[in-house]
Design a protein around this motif. Structure first.
Motif, PDB file in Angstrom:
ATOM      1  N   GLY A 178      -2.562  -2.992   1.726  1.00 31.38           N
ATOM      2  CA  GLY A 178      -1.319  -2.916   2.389  1.00 31.38           C
ATOM      3  C   GLY A 178      -0.473  -1.988   3.047  1.00 31.38           C
ATOM      4  O   GLY A 178      -0.076  -1.546   4.217  1.00 31.38           O
ATOM      5  N   GLY A 179      -1.918  -0.771   3.584  1.00 30.02           N
ATOM      6  CA  GLY A 179      -1.408   0.314   4.080  1.00 30.02           C
ATOM      7  C   GLY A 179      -2.724   1.290   4.031  1.00 30.02           C
ATOM      8  O   GLY A 179      -3.593   1.325   2.906  1.00 30.02           O
ATOM      9  N   ALA A 180      -3.588   2.228   4.315  1.00 29.55           N
ATOM     10  CA  ALA A 180      -4.797   2.955   4.374  1.00 29.55           C
ATOM     11  C   ALA A 180      -4.768   3.749   3.604  1.00 29.55           C
ATOM     12  O   ALA A 180      -5.390   3.809   2.285  1.00 29.55           O
ATOM     13  N   LYS A 181      -2.729   4.293   2.937  1.00 28.51           N
ATOM     14  CA  LYS A 181      -2.594   4.826   1.108  1.00 28.51           C
ATOM     15  C   LYS A 181      -2.477   4.209   0.241  1.00 28.51           C
ATOM     16  O   LYS A 181      -2.880   4.501  -0.660  1.00 28.51           O
ATOM     17  N   VAL A 182      -2.217   2.724   0.427  1.00 28.38           N
ATOM     18  CA  VAL A 182      -2.067   2.309  -0.236  1.00 28.38           C
ATOM     19  C   VAL A 182      -3.994   1.403  -0.854  1.00 28.38           C
ATOM     20  O   VAL A 182      -4.198   1.269  -2.336  1.00 28.38           O
ATOM     21  N   VAL A 183      -5.024   1.115   0.228  1.00 31.79           N
ATOM     22  CA  VAL A 183      -5.943   1.398  -0.137  1.00 31.79           C
ATOM     23  C   VAL A 183      -6.351   2.150  -0.887  1.00 31.79           C
ATOM     24  O   VAL A 183      -7.108   1.812  -1.742  1.00 31.79           O
ATOM     25  N   ALA A 184      -5.718   3.638  -0.231  1.00 33.08           N
ATOM     26  CA  ALA A 184      -6.902   4.674  -1.118  1.00 33.08           C
ATOM     27  C   ALA A 184      -6.094   5.323  -2.100  1.00 33.08           C
ATOM     28  O   ALA A 184      -6.640   5.010  -3.149  1.00 33.08           O
ATOM     29  N   ALA A 185      -5.028   4.876  -3.123  1.00 34.16           N
ATOM     30  CA  ALA A 185      -4.301   4.146  -3.954  1.00 34.16           C
ATOM     31  C   ALA A 185      -5.277   3.154  -5.234  1.00 34.16           C
ATOM     32  O   ALA A 185      -5.388   4.003  -6.478  1.00 34.16           O
ATOM     33  N   ILE A 186      -5.946   2.197  -4.445  1.00 34.82           N
ATOM     34  CA  ILE A 186      -5.973   1.632  -5.526  1.00 34.82           C
ATOM     35  C   ILE A 186      -7.315   1.833  -5.932  1.00 34.82           C
ATOM     36  O   ILE A 186      -7.844   1.656  -7.162  1.00 34.82           O
ATOM     37  N   GLU A 187      -8.514   2.130  -4.616  1.00 33.97           N
ATOM     38  CA  GLU A 187      -9.203   2.779  -5.153  1.00 33.97           C
ATOM     39  C   GLU A 187      -9.346   4.014  -6.126  1.00 33.97           C
ATOM     40  O   GLU A 187     -10.809   3.826  -7.491  1.00 33.97           O
ATOM     41  N   THR A 188      -8.338   5.278  -6.360  1.00 31.34           N
ATOM     42  CA  THR A 188      -7.647   6.300  -7.214  1.00 31.34           C
ATOM     43  C   THR A 188      -7.814   5.303  -8.901  1.00 31.34           C
ATOM     44  O   THR A 188      -8.185   5.687  -9.363  1.00 31.34           O
ATOM     45  N   ALA A 189      -6.229   4.617  -8.952  1.00 29.62           N
ATOM     46  CA  ALA A 189      -6.006   3.781  -9.167  1.00 29.62           C
ATOM     47  C   ALA A 189      -7.469   2.805 -10.738  1.00 29.62           C
ATOM     48  O   ALA A 189      -6.998   3.182 -11.588  1.00 29.62           O
ATOM     49  N   LEU A 190      -7.992   2.362  -9.748  1.00 31.08           N
ATOM     50  CA  LEU A 190      -9.145   1.429 -10.276  1.00 31.08           C
ATOM     51  C   LEU A 190     -10.557   2.803 -10.560  1.00 31.08           C
ATOM     52  O   LEU A 190     -11.343   1.616 -11.012  1.00 31.08           O
ATOM     53  N   ASP A 219     -11.616  -2.721   7.119  1.00 30.38           N
ATOM     54  CA  ASP A 219     -11.934  -3.831   8.391  1.00 30.38           C
ATOM     55  C   ASP A 219     -11.027  -4.686   8.997  1.00 30.38           C
ATOM     56  O   ASP A 219     -10.362  -4.465   9.925  1.00 30.38           O
ATOM     57  N   ILE A 220     -10.403  -4.967   8.722  1.00 27.07           N
ATOM     58  CA  ILE A 220      -9.156  -6.201   7.785  1.00 27.07           C
ATOM     59  C   ILE A 220      -7.717  -5.445   8.701  1.00 27.07           C
ATOM     60  O   ILE A 220      -7.017  -5.450   9.916  1.00 27.07           O
ATOM     61  N   LEU A 221      -7.972  -4.445   8.092  1.00 25.44           N
ATOM     62  CA  LEU A 221      -6.861  -3.449   8.469  1.00 25.44           C
ATOM     63  C   LEU A 221      -6.705  -2.787   9.741  1.00 25.44           C
ATOM     64  O   LEU A 221      -5.690  -3.008  10.680  1.00 25.44           O
ATOM     65  N   ARG A 222      -7.874  -2.511  10.291  1.00 20.30           N
ATOM     66  CA  ARG A 222      -8.286  -2.049  11.603  1.00 20.30           C
ATOM     67  C   ARG A 222      -7.648  -2.728  12.508  1.00 20.30           C
ATOM     68  O   ARG A 222      -7.194  -2.534  13.504  1.00 20.30           O
ATOM     69  N   GLU A 223      -8.113  -3.788  12.443  1.00 21.94           N
ATOM     70  CA  GLU A 223      -8.512  -4.634  12.890  1.00 21.94           C
ATOM     71  C   GLU A 223      -7.376  -6.456  13.581  1.00 21.94           C
ATOM     72  O   GLU A 223      -6.659  -6.556  14.687  1.00 21.94           O
ATOM     73  N   ALA A 224      -6.467  -5.781  11.895  1.00 27.73           N
ATOM     74  CA  ALA A 224      -4.698  -6.846  12.485  1.00 27.73           C
ATOM     75  C   ALA A 224      -3.927  -6.392  11.981  1.00 27.73           C
ATOM     76  O   ALA A 224      -3.197  -7.466  11.858  1.00 27.73           O
ATOM     77  N   GLY A 225      -3.833  -5.316  11.088  1.00 26.92           N
ATOM     78  CA  GLY A 225      -2.972  -4.820  10.083  1.00 26.92           C
ATOM     79  C   GLY A 225      -2.505  -5.671   9.099  1.00 26.92           C
ATOM     80  O   GLY A 225      -3.654  -6.334   8.969  1.00 26.92           O
ATOM     81  N   ALA A 255      -3.047   4.972  10.737  1.00 29.07           N
ATOM     82  CA  ALA A 255      -2.234   4.000   9.290  1.00 29.07           C
ATOM     83  C   ALA A 255      -3.523   3.300   9.512  1.00 29.07           C
ATOM     84  O   ALA A 255      -3.867   2.576   8.778  1.00 29.07           O
ATOM     85  N   GLY A 256      -4.762   3.666  10.476  1.00 25.39           N
ATOM     86  CA  GLY A 256      -5.991   3.182  10.016  1.00 25.39           C
ATOM     87  C   GLY A 256      -6.042   1.881  11.272  1.00 25.39           C
ATOM     88  O   GLY A 256      -6.650   0.817  10.734  1.00 25.39           O
ATOM     89  N   ILE A 257      -5.401   1.546  11.420  1.00 21.59           N
ATOM     90  CA  ILE A 257      -5.197   0.418  12.633  1.00 21.59           C
ATOM     91  C   ILE A 257      -5.410   0.536  13.599  1.00 21.59           C
ATOM     92  O   ILE A 257      -5.112   1.523  14.677  1.00 21.59           O
ATOM     93  N   LYS A 258      -6.179   0.093  15.248  1.00 23.10           N
ATOM     94  CA  LYS A 258      -6.257  -0.244  16.122  1.00 23.10           C
ATOM     95  C   LYS A 258      -5.744  -1.228  17.008  1.00 23.10           C
ATOM     96  O   LYS A 258      -4.982  -1.022  17.882  1.00 23.10           O
ATOM     97  N   THR A 259      -5.686  -2.626  16.151  1.00 21.83           N
ATOM     98  CA  THR A 259      -4.934  -3.763  16.939  1.00 21.83           C
ATOM     99  C   THR A 259      -4.366  -4.833  15.905  1.00 21.83           C
ATOM    100  O   THR A 259      -4.668  -4.270  14.759  1.00 21.83           O
ATOM    101  N   ARG A 260      -2.897  -5.341  16.765  1.00 22.74           N
ATOM    102  CA  ARG A 260      -2.336  -6.215  15.598  1.00 22.74           C
ATOM    103  C   ARG A 260      -2.390  -7.779  16.531  1.00 22.74           C
ATOM    104  O   ARG A 260      -2.101  -7.404  17.780  1.00 22.74           O
ATOM    105  N   HIS A 261      -2.412  -8.465  15.736  1.00 20.43           N
ATOM    106  CA  HIS A 261      -2.009  -9.964  16.522  1.00 20.43           C
ATOM    107  C   HIS A 261      -0.365 -10.330  16.048  1.00 20.43           C
ATOM    108  O   HIS A 261       0.473 -10.062  15.430  1.00 20.43           O
TER     109      HIS A 261
END
Length: 355
Positions: free
Chosen positions: A278-290, A302-308, A47-53
């Motif tokens: 929204g998630g690692a797959k969503v970020v990649a999908a946005i890059e592809t779409a745009l 970075d934000i996804l990894r540190e805070a989900g 998921a590309g997430i290390k920590t959440r709060h």
């Protein structure tokens, strides 16, 4: 009328959850009940997430909870996050709570009546004639839609000072009783957090000039089932359809082109998109779409990894990170949320006075 961002802040609750520990705890909760858990548990590592709060400690999730204690935890956690984020934004802007004319509160993860800004009114020190605009139901699109709403209010009255506070406590919707795939994915992705911003039509005295344009929304018919809440006697149950990345690939580019056209812009003029991760797959999908280069959305990851995925405030975490990095130029903030809806806001950043 031009509206300026005077200050932006973020806040996280006290309990930091390591993704490995969350996976282990989820295994204890779901492992014997849900036959597909061990296959789905790989998502914790991809998921590309290390920590959440979270507003509650990890042990809370091993107990049974109904509406009453979930919402009590929401009010306690959300009001604390509201105050932390709001005070930091006011300090960054050089504003006092007494100087705020309107407060817009965006939240979709709990119920409070009176709403959150009323709950904290005395502690914050707001005036008794402050305009209150609580907004519910925008989900992950709430950060961009909230900024758009605050921008419209600030543009409507000369000198009107608007404080936007976006608060979500996604962790409290954790469900171990429904045994649906969406609940596993929610356990993988979601965390708690808040963000705040101060907006006014008067330019700040110093620092970068961050101008907010008029927002734009696109709602797709017959897509209510993609994202949202199911509500029952126990509480909120997440609706999070697996089709979201494919939907982004199919629909997001055309919606973005329409949003750009509504703002008098073209894709080639955008120096950076500010996206809700929204998630690692969503970020990649946005890059592809745009048609962005891979890893263009580095701050989002970075934000996804540190805070989900904190739902609505997450995109404001990204915006703050981009501004702190000193980026200037023409940006477009964007997020997807229940509806199913895409929300957009043009943001122009220049070096400002004394640079």
């Amino acid at each position: 009328m031009t509206v300026y961002l005077h200050g932006i802040s973020t806040a996280l609750p006290e309990f930091c959850l390591d993704q490995t520990e969350v996976e282990q705890r989820a295994g204890l909760i779901f492992g014997d009940k849900y036959p597909q858990f061990h296959r789905l548990s790989r998502s914790f590592r991809s998921a590309g997430i290390k920590t959440r709060h979270s507003v509650v400690p990890l042990d809370w999730f091993s107990e049974s909870h109904g509406w009453a204690d979930r919402n009590a935890a929401f009010i306690q956690g959300a009001t604390a996050l509201f105050c932390d984020a709001a005070r930091s934004a006011l300090k960054a802007s050089g504003w006092s709570a007494q100087s705020v004319d309107c407060v817009v509160t965006v939240c979709s993860t709990g119920i409070a009546t009176p709403s959150l800004e009323a709950q904290v009114h005395k502690d914050m020190g707001f005036r008794d004639d402050i305009m209150r605009v609580p907004v519910f139901g925008l989900g992950c699109a709430g950060g961009v839609s909230g900024l758009s709403l605050a921008q419209s209010i600030a543009a409507g009255r000369a000198g009107f000072r608007v404080l936007l506070v976006v608060v979500e406590t996604c962790s409290l919707s954790f469900r171990a009783d429904r045994l649906q795939k969406a609940d596993i994915i929610a356990a993988v992705l979601f965390g708690d957090g808040a963000a705040a911003a101060c907006l006014c039509d008067q330019a700040p005295d110093a620092g970068p000039m961050v101008q907010l344009g008029q927002g734009y929304q696109k709602l797709w018919p017959d897509t209510l089932q993609i994202m949202g809440w199911d509500i029952d006697e126990t509480g909120f149950g997440v609706v999070f359809d697996r089709s979201i990345p494919d939907f982004v690939n199919a629909e997001f580019a055309q919606a973005t082109t329409a949003a750009l056209a509504a703002s008098g812009l073209q894709h080639s003029q955008i120096d950076r998109y500010i996206c809700h991760p929204g998630g690692a797959k969503v970020v990649a999908a946005i890059e592809t779409a745009l048609e962005l280069e891979a890893d263009t959305l580095d701050k989002e990851r970075d934000i996804l990894r540190e805070a989900g995925n904190m739902s609505a405030p997450t995109v404001m975490f990204v915006l703050k990170s981009v501004l702190e990095a000193g980026r200037t130029g023409q940006f477009m903030a964007c997020a997807l949320g229940p509806g199913f809806t895409a929300s957009y806001l043009p943001v122009h950043v220049s070096a400002g006075q004394g640079a």
